[in-house]
Design an enzyme around this catalytic site. Structure first.
Site, PDB file in Angstrom:
ATOM      1  N   LEU A 110      49.379 -14.496  26.360  1.00  0.00           N
ATOM      2  CA  LEU A 110      50.775 -14.526  26.804  1.00  0.00           C
ATOM      3  C   LEU A 110      51.370 -13.140  26.597  1.00  0.00           C
ATOM      4  O   LEU A 110      51.244 -12.556  25.514  1.00  0.00           O
ATOM      5  CB  LEU A 110      51.559 -15.564  25.988  1.00  0.00           C
ATOM      6  CG  LEU A 110      53.068 -15.630  26.236  1.00  0.00           C
ATOM      7  CD1 LEU A 110      53.373 -16.055  27.677  1.00  0.00           C
ATOM      8  CD2 LEU A 110      53.740 -16.598  25.260  1.00  0.00           C
ATOM      9  N   ILE A 141      48.616 -12.254  22.089  1.00  0.00           N
ATOM     10  CA  ILE A 141      49.842 -11.706  22.668  1.00  0.00           C
ATOM     11  C   ILE A 141      49.466 -10.408  23.388  1.00  0.00           C
ATOM     12  O   ILE A 141      48.814  -9.539  22.815  1.00  0.00           O
ATOM     13  CB  ILE A 141      50.906 -11.440  21.588  1.00  0.00           C
ATOM     14  CG1 ILE A 141      51.181 -12.710  20.761  1.00  0.00           C
ATOM     15  CG2 ILE A 141      52.181 -10.897  22.216  1.00  0.00           C
ATOM     16  CD1 ILE A 141      51.672 -13.917  21.536  1.00  0.00           C
ATOM     17  N   LYS A 142      49.888 -10.304  24.652  1.00  0.00           N
ATOM     18  CA  LYS A 142      49.550  -9.122  25.451  1.00  0.00           C
ATOM     19  C   LYS A 142      50.594  -8.025  25.251  1.00  0.00           C
ATOM     20  O   LYS A 142      51.794  -8.263  25.412  1.00  0.00           O
ATOM     21  CB  LYS A 142      49.484  -9.486  26.944  1.00  0.00           C
ATOM     22  CG  LYS A 142      48.236 -10.232  27.336  1.00  0.00           C
ATOM     23  CD  LYS A 142      48.288 -10.685  28.793  1.00  0.00           C
ATOM     24  CE  LYS A 142      47.661  -9.702  29.729  1.00  0.00           C
ATOM     25  NZ  LYS A 142      47.509 -10.266  31.097  1.00  0.00           N
ATOM     26  N   ILE A 143      50.099  -6.852  24.893  1.00  0.00           N
ATOM     27  CA  ILE A 143      50.956  -5.673  24.714  1.00  0.00           C
ATOM     28  C   ILE A 143      50.350  -4.540  25.543  1.00  0.00           C
ATOM     29  O   ILE A 143      49.150  -4.286  25.456  1.00  0.00           O
ATOM     30  CB  ILE A 143      51.022  -5.253  23.227  1.00  0.00           C
ATOM     31  CG1 ILE A 143      51.735  -6.331  22.400  1.00  0.00           C
ATOM     32  CG2 ILE A 143      51.723  -3.903  23.068  1.00  0.00           C
ATOM     33  CD1 ILE A 143      51.793  -6.035  20.905  1.00  0.00           C
TER      34      ILE A 143
END
Length: 366
Positions: A110, A141-143
């Site tokens: 996400l 978590i997408k960064i």
């Protein structure tokens, strides 16, 4: 009966993740089928995928109606919808996560708001919030791997948050991403915190490199290199990966349970109709890597893919391709930086479109 071609990729120690999510594939049992028959071992999502899912079906209407009364703004409402989908998909993939080598796969990704790509503190704050709200150990978590994102990645890893580093194009930036990951693990060890359950991938975007470079190659009379640069870059990235994650520095972390940060091949749908529609899967099958594929590319591979470990083939050729670029006056590092800058803008557009779609549906459903 012939073994499913997509599933056979796993025989070569590469994991196939699906670059797609919506409620329909979960409601109809299609996702279960993809996991069991095609061997799909993870899911990646992004605002464009959610925008399409929300605006092209009525599956979200009831939730939008209910959440409109609770959520003040469209971003809050979107993440409430997305988190529900991510949690459900993560639960469906939990058996994959719980296999013998626990935590090797079974992840759902996400993304933080792309509007935060140049905001380190804002990215860390939202990553923490999403991690807490999703509350699943098999979520990433997408960064984005921007300069500002690097600091956020290091901080989040040090706090035990699984991270999918997105929007990677260039080898110098990739090296910095591995440094952020390893430094984050070292900070966590220094704080006497466990590192055995932390997982991360570095998502290298491929087809967009060729889309930008190929016209330049034609101008320079190097048409023979069309469609070769992205694959050459990926092979060199894998070389970097092997060196870094077999180093003495990383071995110290490995002894405490650390996992290497795997390379993930993204943007693997062919953009040029002259190329095979499975080009970026075939060439890059190799151990300890991930390929995240759009649904149509997965279906194409199921139909006519030829699984074989090829990632480390022609490494000398990969070096030569990048040397030929340099000799022709094409600066690949400058190109990949431009792709990153443009990529941030390209991520913002579907995100803004997503907010507009939610606003429209809020009004219609109220």
């Amino acid at each position: 009966m012939e073994t499913n071609r997509v599933k056979r990729i796993h025989d070569f120690d590469q994991s196939i993740w699906l670059d797609f999510i919506d409620r329909k594939i979960m409601n109809t049992g299609e996702l279960d089928k993809l996991i069991n028959e095609d061997g799909v071992r993870g899911i990646t999502s992004n605002p464009a995928i959610f925008e399409k899912a929300i605006s092209s079906s009525s599956d979200y209407d009831e939730d939008i109606k209910t959440l409109s009364k609770e959520k003040q703004n469209n971003e809050e409402l979107f993440y409430a919808l997305a988190i529900k989908d991510i949690q459900r998909a993560a639960d469906m993939l939990l058996p994959v996560y719980n296999e013998e080598v626990q935590g090797a796969d079974g992840y759902v990704s996400l993304e933080v708001s792309p509007l935060l790509a140049k905001d380190t503190e804002g990215t860390v704050k939202q990553a923490r919030e999403l991690w807490k709200l999703v509350d699943r150990k098999n979520v990433m978590i997408k960064i984005p791997g921007t300069a500002e994102g690097l600091k956020a990645i290091k901080t989040c890893i040090s706090e035990g948050i699984n991270i999918n580093v997105t929007l990677l194009f260039g080898l110098p930036r990739y090296t910095e991403v591995t440094e952020a990951y390893i430094s984050g693990l070292e900070d966590r060890v220094a704080a006497n915190q466990p590192i055995g359950e932390i997982s991360s991938v570095a998502s290298f975007f491929l087809s967009r490199i060729d889309v930008m470079v190929d016209p330049m190659l034609e101008e320079k009379g190097l048409s023979r290199l069309k469609g070769e640069v992205a694959i050459a870059s990926a092979r060199k990235a894998y070389e970097i990966y092997k060196n870094i994650f077999s180093s003495e520095r990383f071995k110290k972390l490995e002894e405490k349970g650390a996992k290497p940060q795997r390379l993930l091949w993204a943007s693997t749908g062919s953009k040029d109709p002259a190329f095979s529609d499975v080009k970026y899967i075939e060439a890059l099958i190799g151990p300890k890597t991930v390929n995240t594929v759009p649904m149509e590319t997965l279906e194409a591979y199921r139909d006519h893919g030829e699984p074989q470990s090829r990632l480390e083939d022609d490494l000398d050729k990969a070096t030569q391709v990048l040397n030929d670029l340099k000799n022709a006056g094409i600066d690949i590092d400058q190109i990949t930086q431009k792709l990153e800058d443009e990529g941030v803008e390209k991520f913002n557009k579907p995100y803004n479109k997503l907010m507009d779609a939610i606003e429209t549906q809020r009004k219609q459903l109220s």
